[in-house]
Scaffold this motif. Sequence first.
Motif, short mmCIF file in Angstrom:
data_model
loop_
_atom_site.label_atom_id
_atom_site.label_comp_id
_atom_site.label_asym_id
_atom_site.label_seq_id
_atom_site.Cartn_x
_atom_site.Cartn_y
_atom_site.Cartn_z
N GLN A 156 0.63 -1.07 -0.06
CA GLN A 156 -0.29 0.01 -0.08
C GLN A 156 0.90 1.39 0.09
N GLN A 157 0.32 2.25 -0.57
CA GLN A 157 1.15 3.51 -0.67
C GLN A 157 0.07 4.71 -0.13
N GLU B 267 -23.62 2.48 -8.61
CA GLU B 267 -23.01 1.53 -7.90
C GLU B 267 -21.50 1.77 -7.92
N THR B 268 -20.62 1.32 -7.25
CA THR B 268 -19.20 1.22 -7.63
C THR B 268 -18.70 -0.03 -7.60
N LEU B 269 -18.32 -0.28 -8.70
CA LEU B 269 -17.84 -1.65 -9.07
C LEU B 269 -16.24 -1.50 -9.54
N ASN B 270 -15.51 -2.47 -9.00
CA ASN B 270 -14.20 -2.59 -9.21
C ASN B 270 -14.04 -3.45 -10.52
N VAL B 271 -12.97 -3.23 -11.49
CA VAL B 271 -12.70 -3.86 -12.77
C VAL B 271 -11.50 -4.57 -12.66
N VAL B 272 -11.33 -5.83 -12.90
CA VAL B 272 -10.20 -6.27 -13.26
C VAL B 272 -10.19 -7.13 -14.75
N ASN C 20 -1.07 -14.22 -9.57
CA ASN C 20 -0.60 -13.96 -8.03
C ASN C 20 -0.68 -12.54 -7.82
N TYR C 21 0.30 -11.88 -8.55
CA TYR C 21 0.51 -10.33 -8.40
C TYR C 21 -1.13 -9.64 -8.71
N THR C 22 -1.95 -10.32 -9.51
CA THR C 22 -3.07 -9.48 -9.81
C THR C 22 -3.93 -9.88 -8.26
N THR C 23 -4.00 -11.17 -8.07
CA THR C 23 -4.83 -11.58 -6.99
C THR C 23 -4.35 -10.63 -5.60
N GLU C 24 -3.04 -10.70 -5.26
CA GLU C 24 -2.80 -9.92 -4.30
C GLU C 24 -3.26 -8.41 -4.16
N PHE C 25 -3.09 -7.65 -5.34
CA PHE C 25 -3.75 -6.54 -5.67
C PHE C 25 -5.18 -6.55 -5.40
N MET C 26 -6.00 -7.49 -5.69
CA MET C 26 -7.49 -7.48 -5.40
C MET C 26 -7.64 -7.53 -3.76
N LYS C 27 -6.93 -8.64 -3.30
CA LYS C 27 -6.82 -8.68 -1.67
C LYS C 27 -6.74 -7.47 -1.29
N LEU C 28 -5.62 -6.96 -1.27
CA LEU C 28 -5.12 -5.63 -0.46
C LEU C 28 -5.98 -4.30 -0.71
N TYR C 29 -6.76 -4.46 -1.97
CA TYR C 29 -7.70 -3.13 -2.17
C TYR C 29 -9.13 -3.62 -2.23
N PRO D 19 -12.03 1.28 -4.20
CA PRO D 19 -12.29 0.93 -5.41
C PRO D 19 -10.93 0.83 -6.40
N TYR D 20 -10.94 -0.23 -7.36
CA TYR D 20 -9.80 -0.35 -8.03
C TYR D 20 -9.94 -0.77 -9.37
N PHE D 21 -8.90 -0.73 -10.21
CA PHE D 21 -8.83 -0.98 -11.61
C PHE D 21 -7.63 -1.78 -12.18
N GLY D 22 -7.70 -2.92 -12.45
CA GLY D 22 -6.85 -3.79 -13.02
C GLY D 22 -6.62 -4.36 -14.25
#
Length: 642
Positions: free
Chosen positions: A161-162, A184-189, A335-344, A348-351
């Motif tokens: 995290q930053q 609605e606020t939906l994340n996107v991956v 795994n990098y993408t999964t960790e991003f989803m878990k931490l945030y 809201p996030y976009f990957g």
Amino acid sequence: MKRKNYAILMMLLIVLAMYMATIKMMKTRVIHSPTVTSHFLVDTEVCRMPNVDPFDSSIKSLVKYKNFIKCRGVTPLTFQEGQILRLNMGVINTKYKRQFSYCEYHGINRGNNMDDNKYQYTPHGTIFNKDIVVTEQFIRVKCYDKSHRVIYSNYHAFILQQPTRLQQLKTRFSKHNEENEPRETLNVVMIGVDSVSRLNLIRNMPTTRDYLLRHLGAIELQGYNKVADNTFVNIVPITTGRFVEELPWDEQKRGEPMDKYNFIWKNFSSCGYTTLYAEDYPQTGIFNYLKRGFHVPPADHYYRPFALAVDGDKSVWTTDHHCVGDRFETDMILNYTTEFMKLYNRVPYFGFSFLTRLTHDSISNTASADILYSNMFRDIHNQGLLNNTVLIFFSDHGMRFGAIRKTYIGKLEERLPMMFLVFPKWFYKKYPQITQNLKINQNRLTTPFDIYETLEDILYFTGGVTDDIDVQQRGISLFEEIPVSRTCDHAGILPHWCTCMSQQELSTNDQFYNMSVNYLIDYINQQFVLNNVTDICWPLKLGRTKSVHIIKNNDKLLKFKQSLNDVINRTVSYNEKRVHSTYIFQVAVSLMPGSGEFEAAVRYDETSRNFTMAGDISRINKYGHDSDCVHGSLLRKLCYCK
């Protein structure tokens, strides 16, 4: 009489046994081949897209499975758990016993430079001999014995995290909510896989597809048609809503970075979403191959410096450069993408992740990815990471070259990549009209431009739909019903790429057979003149005409054929009141020197009696280093260097 009855009974039993065996065999085949419910994936008056068998006999010899790729590297001494780097003491105590001394990691970063192809290590390392909390997002680990010799090397990518950045994004998100009032606020991956057609996914990734459809309720766009040739020119429409030429981006200005263009992740970032951008194969990066990439990292979490560092260390690669030690390179990105989803998970996030190396050059390597992707989707589903997230699993195009590309089915596959969208299950129930439209659109003509419009609708979500959509609209959100009257022309698909078209092969004595071939060859050679490369590229000549087809919308082919015959037989001048007509021919040739195989659509204007190009030129066999003397995607496909 008894013997006769006995014989009849035995014959009946044999027939029954044969019937049961046939039924059993038919059931067995259904497991391996998809059930064909229609002759068309899209079946409207203006677009009929053929629904072909992924296991058709014409390509049977080309889609044989290879052995699954397995990572056979040494058991790692280090592994990740969240932000903790752990030592595998069991391996250390058994394999190295008293030899092991300590480990050290150095951070990997881009530094302060603006070169997207540079990375650097932190000057001072961190020494450890037990589990440690890592403070760098990317690290290289080396472990040493008591003589200070390296006994182990590895690389690890963390999502850290930053806090300062998160506070900035929180302010942006509050402003977005206040000004735009999204319902609605939906994340996107978005997870993209290079060169995977829908048919190849069915053949080689059945577990992944089954999980998406049966467990995640995915929307599979069966009529998803690419709009250009390669990765870059199909990803730009998804991420900007424009063709490359409309950005505008000048291919000849190779020193110009991509920072100034308004990619979709910028839109999400400006509204307060944390962003991720990750690719696995740095040499062929979407915005880096024959380009300068980004002077400023395009996302909050940018994988490229790490990918460059790992790619440059030959000592850690195994299994034909698909594995880092005992880990698939593909799995490292997932795994990098999964960790991003878990931490945030709570913001809201976009990957955006795109994976190339495993699937780009081999149609059968896709099978090795099946378990990797299905496992990831299962994990993020079971961990509840899709409860408020839209997952988009997609490809840019199918296989663009090789033996299968020379077949009719391969030609279709190249133009019809896979595209899946997964929404939270509550979303389907809460918004039934949108859900109904999504399901209808599974069998309508769709494109990358529609994905862009859908992403915009997710960001500024209203929950409503429009009753009347203009069919002339190039990009249409999938939340709306795609009109049945939509043609390739409406959708921005040039004739060369359009799979709504039927085709009929011309005979060799047809006057348009040679005319269209000669035009294509002249056009190619003219590109060498226009780009001032005639001194380094050989002029090309016909080696062999493979085929010439006339193509047109399915429902108009018969009328088209009749009109064409009129044109061929006519010797008098045209009446000015005659209806203007154009005809499109798809030409496939092999040219010399170099034996380059090309396919292109050319347009003949009945009034002017002139030919023009009707789209891009496809190179359907590899050109390797034949064109190293030139730059630019078009010239590299065409040129055979002197």
